[in-house]
Design an enzyme around this catalytic site. Structure first.
Site, PDB file in Angstrom:
ATOM      1  N   ASP A 147       0.860  -1.172   0.000  1.00 52.37           N
ATOM      2  CA  ASP A 147       0.000   0.000   0.000  1.00 52.37           C
ATOM      3  C   ASP A 147       0.900   1.227   0.000  1.00 52.37           C
ATOM      4  O   ASP A 147       1.511   1.559   1.005  1.00 52.37           O
ATOM      5  CB  ASP A 147      -0.894  -0.035   1.240  1.00 52.37           C
ATOM      6  CG  ASP A 147      -1.802   1.184   1.361  1.00 52.37           C
ATOM      7  OD1 ASP A 147      -1.719   2.084   0.493  1.00 52.37           O
ATOM      8  OD2 ASP A 147      -2.582   1.248   2.329  1.00 52.37           O
ATOM      9  N   HIS A 244      -9.508  -2.295   1.040  1.00 51.19           N
ATOM     10  CA  HIS A 244      -8.629  -2.534  -0.102  1.00 51.19           C
ATOM     11  C   HIS A 244      -8.949  -3.915  -0.687  1.00 51.19           C
ATOM     12  O   HIS A 244      -9.547  -4.767  -0.010  1.00 51.19           O
ATOM     13  CB  HIS A 244      -7.157  -2.551   0.326  1.00 51.19           C
ATOM     14  CG  HIS A 244      -6.640  -1.250   0.828  1.00 51.19           C
ATOM     15  ND1 HIS A 244      -5.689  -0.515   0.163  1.00 51.19           N
ATOM     16  CD2 HIS A 244      -6.909  -0.568   1.981  1.00 51.19           C
ATOM     17  CE1 HIS A 244      -5.402   0.576   0.859  1.00 51.19           C
ATOM     18  NE2 HIS A 244      -6.121   0.555   1.973  1.00 51.19           N
TER      19      HIS A 244
END
Length: 253
Positions: A147, A244
């Site tokens: 990320d 996510h």
């Protein structure tokens, strides 16, 4: 070789939502996890020691915060949890050395909460790039995933104009990613997919996923010498359990 990466937004939370079943079905060669939000002794045993995998964890000193994990069928030659002795305190880094490449599993900082956190994020970016550049200059192949907490280009988020002054799409953050590319890293997803509308993060509070109002802030980069070995790069938007979704690459070993 199949590599996957996923910000799970809490390993204990996603464990209750079928993580182990998903992991077993996917059966990747390497799985990188970000935002575990757990100390190693708080992680469920079946995740801490999955059959057929070597497991590694890095946890923040602050409980319930940050954290990364790496699950690998092949035992790495070495594991490092900081950048040359720096930035290890928040549990954001696992660097695994393999015979054919070095893998960075990173949960990059978010800069939204304050100017101080944005400064920390930019310093983290600098330390990361220095580490990667050093390896590339030594002739080592590099794979980077995680990320990144920044959308690189306007095509990488649904509403670029509305977010140009928001951390995650600030000019200085995007310029930092430009430096990654200039230094020899290749954005694997864009190597295969040119069109927009593909995202990896959606705000839960506004149900943005239902409308696909998202951001592509999770990435797989490889050093340019490995670009020809990448057979596919993909996003798995139908996998639920987090704000996510997982991403992955297929690469010739």
């Amino acid at each position: 070789m199949r590599l996957l990466s996923w910000n799970v937004n809490g390993i204990r939370s996603v464990h209750k939502k079928g993580f182990c079943e998903w992991f077993g079905d996917e059966s990747p060669d390497i799985l990188c996890i970000q935002e575990t939000k757990a100390q190693e002794d708080q992680i469920p045993p079946e995740i801490r020691s999955p059959p057929g995998y070597h497991a590694y964890f890095s946890s923040a000193m602050r409980k319930g915060y940050s954290g990364v994990a790496l699950f690998s069928r092949e035992e790495p030659l070495s594991i490092t949890r900081d950048f040359n002795g720096r930035f290890g305190e928040e549990g954001r880094i696992i660097i695994a050395e393999y015979p054919s490449f070095t893998l960075f599993d990173i949960y990059f900082p978010n800069g939204k909460s304050s100017p101080e956190r944005l400064a920390y994020k930019m310093a983290f970016y600098d330390a990361f790039l220095s580490s990667v550049r050093g390896m590339i200059e030594e002739g080592r192949s590099v794979v980077v995933c995680g990320d990144v907490n920044t959308a690189h280009q306007a095509i990488d988020l649904a509403r670029p104009k509305e977010n140009v002054k928001i951390s995650g799409f600030l000019p200085e953050e995007r310029a930092a990613l430009d430096l990654w590319i200039e230094s020899g890293l290749v954005d694997t997803f864009r190597f295969f997919t040119e069109e927009g509308g593909h995202y990896t993060y959606w705000d839960l509070k506004t149900r943005a996923r239902d409308r696909n109002v998202g951001w592509r802030i999770d990435y797989f980069f490889v050093s340019s010498d490995l670009a020809g070995a990448v057979q596919d790069a993909f996003i798995l938007p139908d996998v639920m359990g987090s704000d996510h979704c997982p991403i992955g690459i297929e690469i010739e070993p």
